[in-house]
Design an enzyme around this catalytic site. Sequence first.
Site, PDB file in Angstrom:
ATOM      1  N   SER A  51     -54.533  -1.889  28.043  1.00 43.49           N
ATOM      2  CA  SER A  51     -55.291  -3.096  27.700  1.00 43.49           C
ATOM      3  C   SER A  51     -56.548  -2.766  26.993  1.00 43.49           C
ATOM      4  O   SER A  51     -57.117  -3.585  26.647  1.00 43.49           O
ATOM      5  CB  SER A  51     -56.363  -3.565  29.393  1.00 43.49           C
ATOM      6  OG  SER A  51     -55.328  -4.629  30.372  1.00 43.49           O
ATOM      7  N   GLY A 228     -52.877  -6.984  29.455  1.00 46.06           N
ATOM      8  CA  GLY A 228     -52.781  -6.555  28.534  1.00 46.06           C
ATOM      9  C   GLY A 228     -54.359  -6.746  27.692  1.00 46.06           C
ATOM     10  O   GLY A 228     -54.734  -6.831  28.464  1.00 46.06           O
ATOM     11  N   CYS A 256     -55.801  -9.877  34.959  1.00 48.00           N
ATOM     12  CA  CYS A 256     -56.144  -9.632  33.849  1.00 48.00           C
ATOM     13  C   CYS A 256     -55.861 -10.583  32.713  1.00 48.00           C
ATOM     14  O   CYS A 256     -56.043 -12.211  32.920  1.00 48.00           O
ATOM     15  CB  CYS A 256     -56.601  -8.776  33.394  1.00 48.00           C
ATOM     16  SG  CYS A 256     -57.383  -7.800  32.514  1.00 48.00           S
ATOM     17  N   LEU A 257     -55.303 -10.160  31.824  1.00 44.91           N
ATOM     18  CA  LEU A 257     -54.590 -11.043  30.211  1.00 44.91           C
ATOM     19  C   LEU A 257     -53.743 -12.442  31.539  1.00 44.91           C
ATOM     20  O   LEU A 257     -53.711 -13.633  30.130  1.00 44.91           O
ATOM     21  CB  LEU A 257     -53.634  -9.988  29.797  1.00 44.91           C
ATOM     22  CG  LEU A 257     -53.532 -11.124  28.685  1.00 44.91           C
ATOM     23  CD1 LEU A 257     -53.962 -12.294  27.869  1.00 44.91           C
ATOM     24  CD2 LEU A 257     -52.703 -10.099  27.404  1.00 44.91           C
ATOM     25  N   PHE A 301     -62.301 -10.711  27.653  1.00 42.11           N
ATOM     26  CA  PHE A 301     -62.747 -12.690  27.256  1.00 42.11           C
ATOM     27  C   PHE A 301     -62.433 -13.517  28.836  1.00 42.11           C
ATOM     28  O   PHE A 301     -62.329 -12.390  29.546  1.00 42.11           O
ATOM     29  CB  PHE A 301     -61.397 -12.751  27.148  1.00 42.11           C
ATOM     30  CG  PHE A 301     -60.915 -12.061  25.085  1.00 42.11           C
ATOM     31  CD1 PHE A 301     -61.474 -13.597  24.339  1.00 42.11           C
ATOM     32  CD2 PHE A 301     -60.782 -11.066  25.161  1.00 42.11           C
ATOM     33  CE1 PHE A 301     -61.366 -12.355  22.789  1.00 42.11           C
ATOM     34  CE2 PHE A 301     -60.343 -10.852  23.637  1.00 42.11           C
ATOM     35  CZ  PHE A 301     -61.009 -11.724  22.059  1.00 42.11           C
ATOM     36  N   HIS A 342     -58.266  -5.970  38.591  1.00 39.03           N
ATOM     37  CA  HIS A 342     -57.688  -5.970  38.738  1.00 39.03           C
ATOM     38  C   HIS A 342     -57.403  -4.700  40.364  1.00 39.03           C
ATOM     39  O   HIS A 342     -57.929  -3.486  40.042  1.00 39.03           O
ATOM     40  CB  HIS A 342     -57.033  -3.681  37.577  1.00 39.03           C
ATOM     41  CG  HIS A 342     -56.754  -4.763  36.656  1.00 39.03           C
ATOM     42  ND1 HIS A 342     -55.548  -4.075  35.644  1.00 39.03           N
ATOM     43  CD2 HIS A 342     -57.705  -4.085  35.041  1.00 39.03           C
ATOM     44  CE1 HIS A 342     -56.230  -4.447  34.645  1.00 39.03           C
ATOM     45  NE2 HIS A 342     -57.240  -4.664  34.491  1.00 39.03           N
ATOM     46  N   GLU A 344     -54.676  -3.370  41.952  1.00 42.72           N
ATOM     47  CA  GLU A 344     -53.968  -1.851  41.940  1.00 42.72           C
ATOM     48  C   GLU A 344     -54.770  -0.904  41.377  1.00 42.72           C
ATOM     49  O   GLU A 344     -54.906   0.138  42.380  1.00 42.72           O
ATOM     50  CB  GLU A 344     -53.236  -1.891  40.571  1.00 42.72           C
ATOM     51  CG  GLU A 344     -53.366  -0.784  39.301  1.00 42.72           C
ATOM     52  CD  GLU A 344     -54.104  -2.284  38.602  1.00 42.72           C
ATOM     53  OE1 GLU A 344     -54.388  -2.533  37.750  1.00 42.72           O
ATOM     54  OE2 GLU A 344     -53.611  -3.701  38.609  1.00 42.72           O
TER      55      GLU A 344
END
Length: 367
Positions: A51, A228, A256-257, A301, A342, A344
């Site tokens: 990322s 990503g 995320c993305l 973003f 995230h 994880e």
Amino acid sequence: MKLTKRETAYLLLEDGLLLEGTAIGKKGTKGGEICFNTGMTGYQEIYTDPSYTGQIVVNTTPHIGNYGAIDEEQESDSTKISGIVVNDYADLHSRATADESLQEYLEKNNVVGIADVDTRMLVRHIRSKGAMNAIISSEMDIEQLKKELGQVPSMEGLELSSSVCTQQPYFSGDENAAIKVAVLDLGIKTSILKNLNSRGVYCKVFPSKTSYSEMKSWNPDGYFISNGPGDPAAMDYAVDTLKQILDENKPLFGICLGHQILARACDISTYKMHHGHRGLNHPIKNLTNGQSEITSQNHGFVISENDVENSDMIEATHLHLNDNTVAGIKVKNKNAFAVQYHPESSPGPHDSRYLFDQFIQLIHDNK
């Protein structure tokens, strides 16, 4: 203690701010979007997180490199950052299990960096002025740097996932596992796959531009859309794939993305943040149960709050408590959900790992 004599390096920002320091890592010149991460540990995981592709990372922790580098802390097959900026850089490391020093690691991975920079001042500058392009060099004069900086592409409108994702499908986990999940790799972290595998999931990881029909032909029990780099507004190909997955209505989880692409598939727009969220201590509120989580985040973003509020398709499930941006969504009447952060958390707290369990339960409920 300094073991080597370092050369002078410069950091030039797009708004004209010029900082002088000492060169670390590989001697050279590299540009990218400058951003900062407030995590007090986990620099190697940050440097190898896909990322961060196209970005120069400022570590706000003043002392970097003291525990060296170790192979098992890689989040991808190589470093992905464009460069690093640190305050105090450690030539010596004290972790007995380390494979090498951070300097050896950076040189081996061709990472350009600069040390002895007032990172506290620099972070305040970025927080005030916003994320922007920058360039690090230990070999160019100032006038050359200005010309080179002008060639660095803007992160806005930049598609990067297809350049960092796997180029061929591969498997992860136990092939005899009870659950099969098709993973769309937009720049996935290794720790995400480990979290899925440890929960009895056999994954087939597909390149970012894989068609829905190819993923479906593997007959998975669910779909995962990864994190990503780059601008989600430049990824119509992934949005089209997500729309087809939603039509099938098998369980889907995005991070995320992946969260942003799922939102776009439901007609929610995205926008570039002033300076993004990057660190290990971001507070999130779960709107479903009222509980709060401390999370690991890395994104520049975010999805439109107004679009979510006015949507008939999407419901917000999580909220970022610092700025009230939408941090989690679910699709109404569909088996699909996603979060901006995230779970994880490598590195970071494990407050949010229940989301993997939620995904597994959703798959069991729909088998």
